[in-house]
Design a protein around this motif. Structure first.
Motif, short mmCIF file in Angstrom:
data_model
loop_
_atom_site.label_atom_id
_atom_site.label_comp_id
_atom_site.label_asym_id
_atom_site.label_seq_id
_atom_site.Cartn_x
_atom_site.Cartn_y
_atom_site.Cartn_z
N ARG A 1 0.82 -1.22 0.00
CA ARG A 1 0.00 0.00 0.00
C ARG A 1 0.85 1.26 0.00
N THR A 2 2.04 1.20 0.60
CA THR A 2 2.89 2.39 0.69
C THR A 2 4.30 2.07 0.21
N SER A 3 5.01 3.11 -0.23
CA SER A 3 6.39 2.94 -0.69
C SER A 3 7.30 2.54 0.48
N SER A 4 6.98 3.04 1.69
CA SER A 4 7.80 2.68 2.85
C SER A 4 7.66 1.20 3.19
N ASN A 5 6.45 0.64 3.06
CA ASN A 5 6.26 -0.79 3.29
C ASN A 5 7.03 -1.62 2.27
N LEU A 6 7.05 -1.13 1.02
CA LEU A 6 7.84 -1.81 -0.02
C LEU A 6 9.32 -1.78 0.33
N GLN A 7 9.79 -0.61 0.76
CA GLN A 7 11.21 -0.47 1.10
C GLN A 7 11.61 -1.44 2.22
N VAL A 8 10.77 -1.54 3.24
CA VAL A 8 11.04 -2.47 4.35
C VAL A 8 11.02 -3.92 3.84
N HIS A 9 10.04 -4.25 3.01
CA HIS A 9 9.94 -5.61 2.47
C HIS A 9 11.17 -6.01 1.67
N GLN A 10 11.71 -5.09 0.88
CA GLN A 10 12.84 -5.42 0.01
C GLN A 10 14.07 -5.85 0.80
N ARG A 11 14.11 -5.48 2.07
CA ARG A 11 15.22 -5.94 2.93
C ARG A 11 15.18 -7.44 3.18
N VAL A 12 14.00 -8.05 2.96
CA VAL A 12 13.92 -9.51 3.03
C VAL A 12 14.80 -10.12 1.95
N HIS A 13 14.83 -9.49 0.79
CA HIS A 13 15.62 -10.00 -0.33
C HIS A 13 17.09 -9.60 -0.21
N THR A 14 17.35 -8.39 0.28
CA THR A 14 18.74 -7.91 0.36
C THR A 14 19.45 -8.37 1.63
N GLY A 15 18.66 -8.76 2.65
CA GLY A 15 19.25 -9.16 3.93
C GLY A 15 19.67 -7.99 4.79
N GLU A 16 19.37 -6.77 4.34
CA GLU A 16 19.76 -5.58 5.09
C GLU A 16 18.97 -5.46 6.39
N LYS A 17 19.70 -5.22 7.50
CA LYS A 17 19.07 -5.03 8.81
C LYS A 17 19.74 -3.81 9.46
N PRO A 18 19.31 -2.62 9.04
CA PRO A 18 20.05 -1.41 9.43
C PRO A 18 19.84 -0.95 10.87
N PHE A 19 18.88 -1.53 11.58
CA PHE A 19 18.58 -1.09 12.93
C PHE A 19 19.04 -2.15 13.93
N THR A 20 20.01 -1.80 14.77
CA THR A 20 20.67 -2.77 15.66
C THR A 20 20.40 -2.46 17.12
N CYS A 21 20.10 -3.50 17.90
CA CYS A 21 19.86 -3.35 19.33
C CYS A 21 21.20 -3.14 20.04
N SER A 22 21.29 -2.08 20.84
CA SER A 22 22.54 -1.77 21.54
C SER A 22 22.81 -2.71 22.71
N VAL A 23 21.78 -3.46 23.13
CA VAL A 23 21.94 -4.37 24.26
C VAL A 23 22.46 -5.73 23.81
N CYS A 24 21.81 -6.33 22.80
CA CYS A 24 22.17 -7.69 22.40
C CYS A 24 22.75 -7.79 21.00
#
Length: 289
Positions: free
Chosen positions: A99-122
């Protein structure tokens, strides 16, 4: 469309000098529009105006279908697609639509393997900032979102909103196949698998498919002797939380399922259903011989 006004830094073209001027601020860092409350600066007046709404409860954009209100016209347009089922943004990898371009952008990380947001604890990585924020609460016992009706606390605002529909009995998400209504879009998504036959969660031992990951987890226990749900009264172990809840009624004496004919109470719904047959002449089980 011709774009004669070119950026001297990156050669990007624009249809008007005013658009070029706004773009150039991305190179210079200039943010001439500043909000007096928090001091945050913006490159465009329209961005400042939208930001202003975050400091108020004003939601001027109203959906004509369901009455929901939004702080920006863009949020309203995205919401309206839940009614029209329009999904204009397609993934180039798998043709899945969003429905939105932002949802598409997040989905495409499934294919690229990109995980740009990292937990500082674990150190665990996430594809979306909101998923990281939700995860970070698991490292604390904080439940900042309180229900005004019953006082129950939640770790996420979305969980609180879903919970409050128990009190209001609101079910805003309708199935397009059978018109059944649900409290959350997630519950609707799971239900629709009844119609589509989709079973995306598969047991690696026997290959059986399930509509929900939680159902798969419960099924996995049938391949083991593990009984992780323990009774605090007698120590008995159970394979599911539902079985534990039913068992605990032995200790508490609770019988929440009551026969409308004779008033007798039962610890399980299935026991009540069997009991009801004693008040009728119904004999549903036939001997095949």
């Amino acid at each position: 469309m011709e774009k004669p006004w070119k950026c001297g830094d990156c050669e990007k073209g624009f249809i008007s000098p005013s658009r070029l001027e706004i773009h150039q601020r991305s190179h210079t860092g200039e943010r001439p529009f500043t909000w007096s409350v928090c001091g945050k600066g913006f490159t465009q007046l329209s961005s400042l105006q939208k930001h202003n709404l975050t400091h108020t409860n004003e939601r001027p954009f109203k959906c004509c279908d369901c009455g929901s209100r939004f702080k920006s016209s863009r949020d309203l347009v995205s919401h309206q697609r839940t009614h029209t089922e329009e999904r204009p943004f397609s993934c180039s990898h798998c043709t899945k639509k969003f429905r939105t371009s932002s949802n598409l952008q997040v989905h495409q990380r499934v294919h690229t393997g990109e995980k740009p947001f990292t937990c500082s604890v674990c150190g665990k990585g996430f594809t979306h900032s909101s998923t990281l924020k939700t995860h970070q609460v698991t490292h604390t016992n904080e439940r900042p979102f309180k229900c005004s009706d019953c006082g129950t606390g939640f770790k996420r605002s979305g969980d609180l909103v879903s919970h409050q529909r128990i009190h209001t009995e609101e079910r805003p998400f309708s199935c397009s196949h059978c018109s059944k209504k649900f409290r959350t879009s997630f519950d609707l998504q799971i239900h629709q698998r009844v119609h589509t036959g989709e079973r995306p969660f598969t047991c690696c031992v026997c290959g059986k498919g399930f509509t929900q990951s939680s159902t798969l987890r419960r099924h996995n226990l049938t391949h083991t002797n593990e009984r992780p749900f323990k009774c605090s009264d007698c120590g008995s172990g159970f394979k599911s939380s539902g079985e534990l809840v039913s068992h605990q009624r032995v200790h508490t004496g609770e019988r929440p399922f009551t026969c409308s004919v004779c008033g007798k109470g039962f610890t399980q719904l299935s026991s009540l259903q069997k009991h009801k047959a004693t008040h009728s002449k119904e004999r549903p089980f036939k001997c095949s011989a």
